[in-house]
Design a protein around this motif. Structure first.
Motif, PDB file in Angstrom:
ATOM      1  N   ARG A 172      -7.926   3.616  -3.239  1.00 18.77           N
ATOM      2  CA  ARG A 172      -8.688   3.583  -1.989  1.00 18.77           C
ATOM      3  C   ARG A 172      -9.684   4.721  -1.853  1.00 18.77           C
ATOM      4  O   ARG A 172     -10.583   4.631  -1.032  1.00 18.77           O
ATOM      5  CB  ARG A 172      -7.733   3.631  -0.799  1.00 18.77           C
ATOM      6  N   LYS A 173      -9.495   5.799  -2.585  1.00 17.05           N
ATOM      7  CA  LYS A 173     -10.374   6.962  -2.394  1.00 17.05           C
ATOM      8  C   LYS A 173     -11.009   7.358  -3.700  1.00 17.05           C
ATOM      9  O   LYS A 173     -10.323   7.364  -4.728  1.00 17.05           O
ATOM     10  CB  LYS A 173      -9.579   8.130  -1.806  1.00 17.05           C
TER      11      LYS A 173
ATOM     12  N   GLU B  34       0.856  -1.176   0.000  1.00 17.73           N
ATOM     13  CA  GLU B  34       0.000   0.000   0.000  1.00 17.73           C
ATOM     14  C   GLU B  34       0.895   1.228   0.000  1.00 17.73           C
ATOM     15  O   GLU B  34       1.763   1.375   0.855  1.00 17.73           O
ATOM     16  CB  GLU B  34      -0.899  -0.008   1.241  1.00 17.73           C
ATOM     17  N   VAL B  35       0.695   2.061  -1.012  1.00 19.10           N
ATOM     18  CA  VAL B  35       1.458   3.294  -1.135  1.00 19.10           C
ATOM     19  C   VAL B  35       0.452   4.407  -1.362  1.00 19.10           C
ATOM     20  O   VAL B  35      -0.321   4.364  -2.327  1.00 19.10           O
ATOM     21  CB  VAL B  35       2.463   3.222  -2.307  1.00 19.10           C
ATOM     22  N   ASP B  36       0.467   5.373  -0.466  1.00 20.24           N
ATOM     23  CA  ASP B  36      -0.507   6.465  -0.508  1.00 20.24           C
ATOM     24  C   ASP B  36      -1.913   5.870  -0.571  1.00 20.24           C
ATOM     25  O   ASP B  36      -2.299   5.140   0.329  1.00 20.24           O
ATOM     26  CB  ASP B  36      -0.223   7.416  -1.674  1.00 20.24           C
ATOM     27  N   ASP B  37      -2.652   6.140  -1.620  1.00 24.28           N
ATOM     28  CA  ASP B  37      -4.021   5.640  -1.740  1.00 24.28           C
ATOM     29  C   ASP B  37      -4.140   4.496  -2.737  1.00 24.28           C
ATOM     30  O   ASP B  37      -5.204   4.256  -3.298  1.00 24.28           O
ATOM     31  CB  ASP B  37      -4.959   6.783  -2.151  1.00 24.28           C
ATOM     32  N   VAL B  38      -3.042   3.776  -2.967  1.00 27.78           N
ATOM     33  CA  VAL B  38      -3.032   2.683  -3.933  1.00 27.78           C
ATOM     34  C   VAL B  38      -2.660   1.378  -3.228  1.00 27.78           C
ATOM     35  O   VAL B  38      -1.720   1.331  -2.432  1.00 27.78           O
ATOM     36  CB  VAL B  38      -2.038   2.982  -5.080  1.00 27.78           C
ATOM     37  N   ILE B  39      -3.407   0.329  -3.543  1.00 25.23           N
ATOM     38  CA  ILE B  39      -3.122  -1.013  -3.027  1.00 25.23           C
ATOM     39  C   ILE B  39      -2.735  -1.888  -4.218  1.00 25.23           C
ATOM     40  O   ILE B  39      -3.413  -1.863  -5.247  1.00 25.23           O
ATOM     41  CB  ILE B  39      -4.362  -1.611  -2.334  1.00 25.23           C
ATOM     42  N   VAL B  40      -1.654  -2.634  -4.082  1.00 30.91           N
ATOM     43  CA  VAL B  40      -1.218  -3.568  -5.121  1.00 30.91           C
ATOM     44  C   VAL B  40      -1.304  -4.971  -4.535  1.00 30.91           C
ATOM     45  O   VAL B  40      -0.790  -5.229  -3.440  1.00 30.91           O
ATOM     46  CB  VAL B  40       0.219  -3.263  -5.575  1.00 30.91           C
ATOM     47  N   LEU B  41      -1.976  -5.867  -5.278  1.00 28.91           N
ATOM     48  CA  LEU B  41      -2.151  -7.243  -4.839  1.00 28.91           C
ATOM     49  C   LEU B  41      -1.719  -8.167  -5.969  1.00 28.91           C
ATOM     50  O   LEU B  41      -2.271  -8.120  -7.066  1.00 28.91           O
ATOM     51  CB  LEU B  41      -3.620  -7.505  -4.481  1.00 28.91           C
ATOM     52  N   GLY B  42      -0.688  -8.972  -5.714  1.00 26.76           N
ATOM     53  CA  GLY B  42      -0.195  -9.922  -6.704  1.00 26.76           C
ATOM     54  C   GLY B  42      -0.657 -11.328  -6.353  1.00 26.76           C
ATOM     55  O   GLY B  42      -0.592 -11.734  -5.189  1.00 26.76           O
ATOM     56  N   LEU B  43      -1.136 -12.071  -7.367  1.00 25.26           N
ATOM     57  CA  LEU B  43      -1.668 -13.412  -7.152  1.00 25.26           C
ATOM     58  C   LEU B  43      -1.117 -14.387  -8.179  1.00 25.26           C
ATOM     59  O   LEU B  43      -0.908 -14.028  -9.337  1.00 25.26           O
ATOM     60  CB  LEU B  43      -3.193 -13.403  -7.290  1.00 25.26           C
ATOM     61  N   ARG B  44      -0.918 -15.621  -7.732  1.00 24.22           N
ATOM     62  CA  ARG B  44      -0.535 -16.714  -8.616  1.00 24.22           C
ATOM     63  C   ARG B  44      -1.382 -17.913  -8.212  1.00 24.22           C
ATOM     64  O   ARG B  44      -1.592 -18.175  -7.035  1.00 24.22           O
ATOM     65  CB  ARG B  44       0.945 -17.026  -8.470  1.00 24.22           C
ATOM     66  N   ASP B  45      -1.875 -18.636  -9.171  1.00 24.27           N
ATOM     67  CA  ASP B  45      -2.728 -19.796  -8.918  1.00 24.27           C
ATOM     68  C   ASP B  45      -1.925 -20.887  -8.222  1.00 24.27           C
ATOM     69  O   ASP B  45      -0.782 -21.148  -8.582  1.00 24.27           O
ATOM     70  CB  ASP B  45      -3.280 -20.318 -10.258  1.00 24.27           C
ATOM     71  N   ARG B  46      -2.508 -21.524  -7.213  1.00 27.37           N
ATOM     72  CA  ARG B  46      -1.849 -22.647  -6.526  1.00 27.37           C
ATOM     73  C   ARG B  46      -1.758 -23.876  -7.426  1.00 27.37           C
ATOM     74  O   ARG B  46      -0.891 -24.712  -7.238  1.00 27.37           O
ATOM     75  CB  ARG B  46      -2.609 -23.019  -5.260  1.00 27.37           C
ATOM     76  N   ASN B  47      -2.650 -23.968  -8.403  1.00 30.03           N
ATOM     77  CA  ASN B  47      -2.664 -25.105  -9.308  1.00 30.03           C
ATOM     78  C   ASN B  47      -1.517 -24.945 -10.314  1.00 30.03           C
ATOM     79  O   ASN B  47      -1.524 -24.014 -11.116  1.00 30.03           O
ATOM     80  CB  ASN B  47      -4.005 -25.183 -10.030  1.00 30.03           C
ATOM     81  N   PRO B  48      -0.546 -25.849 -10.316  1.00 28.15           N
ATOM     82  CA  PRO B  48       0.605 -25.699 -11.225  1.00 28.15           C
ATOM     83  C   PRO B  48       0.234 -25.845 -12.701  1.00 28.15           C
ATOM     84  O   PRO B  48       1.002 -25.461 -13.571  1.00 28.15           O
ATOM     85  CB  PRO B  48       1.554 -26.819 -10.792  1.00 28.15           C
ATOM     86  N   ASP B  49      -0.951 -26.377 -13.000  1.00 31.92           N
ATOM     87  CA  ASP B  49      -1.400 -26.484 -14.391  1.00 31.92           C
ATOM     88  C   ASP B  49      -1.888 -25.144 -14.945  1.00 31.92           C
ATOM     89  O   ASP B  49      -2.167 -25.036 -16.136  1.00 31.92           O
ATOM     90  CB  ASP B  49      -2.526 -27.515 -14.520  1.00 31.92           C
ATOM     91  N   ASN B  50      -2.033 -24.149 -14.083  1.00 34.91           N
ATOM     92  CA  ASN B  50      -2.504 -22.825 -14.499  1.00 34.91           C
ATOM     93  C   ASN B  50      -1.380 -21.812 -14.344  1.00 34.91           C
ATOM     94  O   ASN B  50      -1.267 -21.144 -13.328  1.00 34.91           O
ATOM     95  CB  ASN B  50      -3.717 -22.402 -13.669  1.00 34.91           C
TER      96      ASN B  50
ATOM     97  N   ALA C  78     -13.503   5.392  -2.814  1.00 33.43           N
ATOM     98  CA  ALA C  78     -13.819   4.043  -2.341  1.00 33.43           C
ATOM     99  C   ALA C  78     -12.837   3.093  -3.023  1.00 33.43           C
ATOM    100  O   ALA C  78     -12.175   3.459  -3.993  1.00 33.43           O
ATOM    101  CB  ALA C  78     -15.253   3.669  -2.696  1.00 33.43           C
ATOM    102  N   VAL C  79     -12.733   1.873  -2.528  1.00 29.48           N
ATOM    103  CA  VAL C  79     -11.832   0.907  -3.140  1.00 29.48           C
ATOM    104  C   VAL C  79     -12.373   0.535  -4.520  1.00 29.48           C
ATOM    105  O   VAL C  79     -13.512   0.102  -4.660  1.00 29.48           O
ATOM    106  CB  VAL C  79     -11.669  -0.348  -2.265  1.00 29.48           C
ATOM    107  N   GLU C  80     -11.544   0.765  -5.539  1.00 27.53           N
ATOM    108  CA  GLU C  80     -11.920   0.466  -6.925  1.00 27.53           C
ATOM    109  C   GLU C  80     -10.728  -0.087  -7.679  1.00 27.53           C
ATOM    110  O   GLU C  80      -9.592   0.310  -7.440  1.00 27.53           O
ATOM    111  CB  GLU C  80     -12.395   1.730  -7.651  1.00 27.53           C
ATOM    112  N   LEU C  81     -11.016  -0.991  -8.601  1.00 25.26           N
ATOM    113  CA  LEU C  81      -9.984  -1.539  -9.469  1.00 25.26           C
ATOM    114  C   LEU C  81      -9.562  -0.473 -10.473  1.00 25.26           C
ATOM    115  O   LEU C  81     -10.394   0.088 -11.180  1.00 25.26           O
ATOM    116  CB  LEU C  81     -10.518  -2.775 -10.199  1.00 25.26           C
TER     117      LEU C  81
END
Length: 125
Positions: free
Chosen positions: A76-77, A50-66, A79-82
């Protein structure tokens, strides 16, 4: 145009006349668009910051086939929006999509999420 009906993801480019479709389960979007989203069960969370009003979320699938990863950037302001997402494919190539001038509607017609063939779309333009 990027569409998903919950089973397939379609990427259509009318200018280039391309219509690419892939099973949603074979994309990093599976983590976010399937019927029973559970990130703790299905994803490795690779980054949270989280930096200032920005949230960064990194994801990787647990399934190794994906293979592949997805990074979400949210504001964040007021409201929380993509704000944008970045997908990284199995070859390490990034695709960045930034959302601008988002028009929010309370009611969306489910038919909007069914990808039509490019031939049909061009006939109706």
């Amino acid at each position: 145009m990027i569409l998903s009906d919950g089973e397939w993801m379609a990427i259509q480019d009318l200018d280039m006349n391309t219509d690419d479709r892939v099973e949603l389960d074979r994309t990093p979007f599976r983590l976010l668009l399937k019927k029973d989203v559970d990130l703790l069960r299905d994803a490795h969370i690779t980054e949270v910051k989280e930096v200032d009003d920005v949230i960064v979320l990194g994801l990787r699938d647990r399934n190794p086939d994906n293979p592949g990863r997805i990074k979400l950037v949210l504001t964040r302001k007021p409201a929380v929006e993509l704000k944008e997402w970045i997908t990284t494919d199995s070859q390490g190539l990034d695709t960045r999509v930034e959302l601008t001038e988002v028009n929010k509607t309370e009611q969306l017609d489910p038919a909007m999420f069914k990808a039509k063939s490019l031939v049909f779309q061009k006939m109706n333009q």
